[in-house]
Motif scaffolding. Sequence first.
Motif, PDB file in Angstrom:
ATOM      1  N   ASP A   1      10.538   3.228   1.373  1.00  0.00           N
ATOM      2  CA  ASP A   1       9.455   2.294   1.716  1.00  0.00           C
ATOM      3  C   ASP A   1       8.268   2.476   0.771  1.00  0.00           C
ATOM      4  N   ILE A   2       7.934   3.724   0.516  1.00  0.00           N
ATOM      5  CA  ILE A   2       6.806   4.017  -0.360  1.00  0.00           C
ATOM      6  C   ILE A   2       7.093   3.525  -1.774  1.00  0.00           C
ATOM      7  N   GLU A   3       8.308   3.742  -2.238  1.00  0.00           N
ATOM      8  CA  GLU A   3       8.672   3.292  -3.581  1.00  0.00           C
ATOM      9  C   GLU A   3       8.602   1.767  -3.684  1.00  0.00           C
ATOM     10  N   ARG A   4       9.044   1.065  -2.655  1.00  0.00           N
ATOM     11  CA  ARG A   4       8.957  -0.401  -2.656  1.00  0.00           C
ATOM     12  C   ARG A   4       7.503  -0.851  -2.733  1.00  0.00           C
ATOM     13  N   ASN A   5       6.638  -0.213  -1.960  1.00  0.00           N
ATOM     14  CA  ASN A   5       5.219  -0.576  -1.988  1.00  0.00           C
ATOM     15  C   ASN A   5       4.590  -0.262  -3.335  1.00  0.00           C
ATOM     16  N   LEU A   6       5.022   0.822  -3.931  1.00  0.00           N
ATOM     17  CA  LEU A   6       4.532   1.202  -5.250  1.00  0.00           C
ATOM     18  C   LEU A   6       4.888   0.128  -6.276  1.00  0.00           C
ATOM     19  N   ASN A   7       6.103  -0.357  -6.229  1.00  0.00           N
ATOM     20  CA  ASN A   7       6.540  -1.414  -7.146  1.00  0.00           C
ATOM     21  C   ASN A   7       5.867  -2.748  -6.837  1.00  0.00           C
ATOM     22  N   ARG A   8       5.654  -3.019  -5.569  1.00  0.00           N
ATOM     23  CA  ARG A   8       5.044  -4.282  -5.149  1.00  0.00           C
ATOM     24  C   ARG A   8       3.581  -4.377  -5.576  1.00  0.00           C
ATOM     25  N   ALA A   9       2.909  -3.241  -5.661  1.00  0.00           N
ATOM     26  CA  ALA A   9       1.477  -3.231  -5.987  1.00  0.00           C
ATOM     27  C   ALA A   9       1.189  -3.812  -7.372  1.00  0.00           C
ATOM     28  N   VAL A  10       2.165  -3.810  -8.250  1.00  0.00           N
ATOM     29  CA  VAL A  10       1.981  -4.344  -9.606  1.00  0.00           C
ATOM     30  C   VAL A  10       1.596  -5.815  -9.556  1.00  0.00           C
ATOM     31  N   ASP A  11       2.157  -6.558  -8.628  1.00  0.00           N
ATOM     32  CA  ASP A  11       1.966  -8.008  -8.575  1.00  0.00           C
ATOM     33  C   ASP A  11       0.800  -8.447  -7.692  1.00  0.00           C
ATOM     34  N   LEU A  12       0.098  -7.490  -7.092  1.00  0.00           N
ATOM     35  CA  LEU A  12      -0.983  -7.829  -6.170  1.00  0.00           C
ATOM     36  C   LEU A  12      -2.325  -7.870  -6.890  1.00  0.00           C
ATOM     37  N   GLU A  13      -3.264  -8.578  -6.285  1.00  0.00           N
ATOM     38  CA  GLU A  13      -4.633  -8.561  -6.776  1.00  0.00           C
ATOM     39  C   GLU A  13      -5.168  -7.134  -6.656  1.00  0.00           C
ATOM     40  N   THR A  14      -6.173  -6.809  -7.430  1.00  0.00           N
ATOM     41  CA  THR A  14      -6.663  -5.437  -7.535  1.00  0.00           C
ATOM     42  C   THR A  14      -7.003  -4.821  -6.181  1.00  0.00           C
ATOM     43  N   ASP A  15      -7.809  -5.480  -5.380  1.00  0.00           N
ATOM     44  CA  ASP A  15      -8.227  -4.907  -4.096  1.00  0.00           C
ATOM     45  C   ASP A  15      -7.045  -4.657  -3.175  1.00  0.00           C
ATOM     46  N   GLU A  16      -6.139  -5.620  -3.119  1.00  0.00           N
ATOM     47  CA  GLU A  16      -4.964  -5.474  -2.264  1.00  0.00           C
ATOM     48  C   GLU A  16      -4.040  -4.378  -2.796  1.00  0.00           C
ATOM     49  N   ALA A  17      -3.894  -4.306  -4.110  1.00  0.00           N
ATOM     50  CA  ALA A  17      -3.046  -3.275  -4.719  1.00  0.00           C
ATOM     51  C   ALA A  17      -3.597  -1.889  -4.411  1.00  0.00           C
ATOM     52  N   ILE A  18      -4.893  -1.717  -4.525  1.00  0.00           N
ATOM     53  CA  ILE A  18      -5.502  -0.420  -4.233  1.00  0.00           C
ATOM     54  C   ILE A  18      -5.295  -0.060  -2.775  1.00  0.00           C
ATOM     55  N   SER A  19      -5.440  -1.024  -1.887  1.00  0.00           N
ATOM     56  CA  SER A  19      -5.220  -0.773  -0.466  1.00  0.00           C
ATOM     57  C   SER A  19      -3.784  -0.321  -0.189  1.00  0.00           C
ATOM     58  N   VAL A  20      -2.816  -1.028  -0.786  1.00  0.00           N
ATOM     59  CA  VAL A  20      -1.404  -0.679  -0.613  1.00  0.00           C
ATOM     60  C   VAL A  20      -1.138   0.724  -1.156  1.00  0.00           C
ATOM     61  N   LEU A  21      -1.711   1.029  -2.313  1.00  0.00           N
ATOM     62  CA  LEU A  21      -1.493   2.332  -2.930  1.00  0.00           C
ATOM     63  C   LEU A  21      -2.155   3.460  -2.140  1.00  0.00           C
ATOM     64  N   GLN A  22      -3.323   3.198  -1.567  1.00  0.00           N
ATOM     65  CA  GLN A  22      -3.983   4.218  -0.748  1.00  0.00           C
ATOM     66  C   GLN A  22      -3.169   4.503   0.517  1.00  0.00           C
ATOM     67  N   THR A  23      -2.619   3.462   1.111  1.00  0.00           N
ATOM     68  CA  THR A  23      -1.767   3.644   2.286  1.00  0.00           C
ATOM     69  C   THR A  23      -0.514   4.432   1.907  1.00  0.00           C
ATOM     70  N   ALA A  24       0.070   4.105   0.757  1.00  0.00           N
ATOM     71  CA  ALA A  24       1.256   4.823   0.295  1.00  0.00           C
ATOM     72  C   ALA A  24       0.936   6.295   0.062  1.00  0.00           C
ATOM     73  N   LYS A  25      -0.244   6.578  -0.471  1.00  0.00           N
ATOM     74  CA  LYS A  25      -0.654   7.966  -0.702  1.00  0.00           C
ATOM     75  C   LYS A  25      -0.763   8.721   0.622  1.00  0.00           C
ATOM     76  N   GLN A  26      -1.335   8.085   1.627  1.00  0.00           N
ATOM     77  CA  GLN A  26      -1.443   8.707   2.951  1.00  0.00           C
ATOM     78  C   GLN A  26      -0.059   8.959   3.535  1.00  0.00           C
ATOM     79  N   ASP A  27       0.836   7.997   3.368  1.00  0.00           N
ATOM     80  CA  ASP A  27       2.204   8.158   3.871  1.00  0.00           C
ATOM     81  C   ASP A  27       2.912   9.306   3.156  1.00  0.00           C
ATOM     82  N   LEU A  28       2.715   9.413   1.847  1.00  0.00           N
ATOM     83  CA  LEU A  28       3.320  10.509   1.091  1.00  0.00           C
ATOM     84  C   LEU A  28       2.792  11.863   1.557  1.00  0.00           C
ATOM     85  N   GLU A  29       1.498  11.923   1.801  1.00  0.00           N
ATOM     86  CA  GLU A  29       0.910  13.170   2.280  1.00  0.00           C
ATOM     87  C   GLU A  29       1.477  13.539   3.645  1.00  0.00           C
TER      88      GLU A  29
END
Length: 85
Positions: free
Chosen positions: A8-36
């Motif tokens: 799931d985290i890997e999918r979100n990581l790949n998906r963030a490339v196509d998102l607008e900056t603010d949304e991409a950062i939000s997705v990546l921050q959530t992924a970081k929390q999930d990884l932790e």
Amino acid sequence: MTDTTLDDIERNLNRAVDLETDEAISVLQTAKQDLEALGTDADVDEARRRALEDRLDQRMREVKERDAYDSGLGAAMNPEEDDAP
């Protein structure tokens, strides 16, 4: 424990490339929390988790650099561009 998997985290990581900056950062921050959160799960492949964490950090830098480039700093950094000052 979280219901999120490394896949799931890997999918979100790949998906963030196509998102607008603010949304991409939000997705990546959530992924970081999930990884932790997965860091304490004994069933998780720790080497893969660390590799995803490295990729996540790199993707976060890419998104922030993309934002800087889009805001006009890129033209100053690359004077060959047509819109350079």
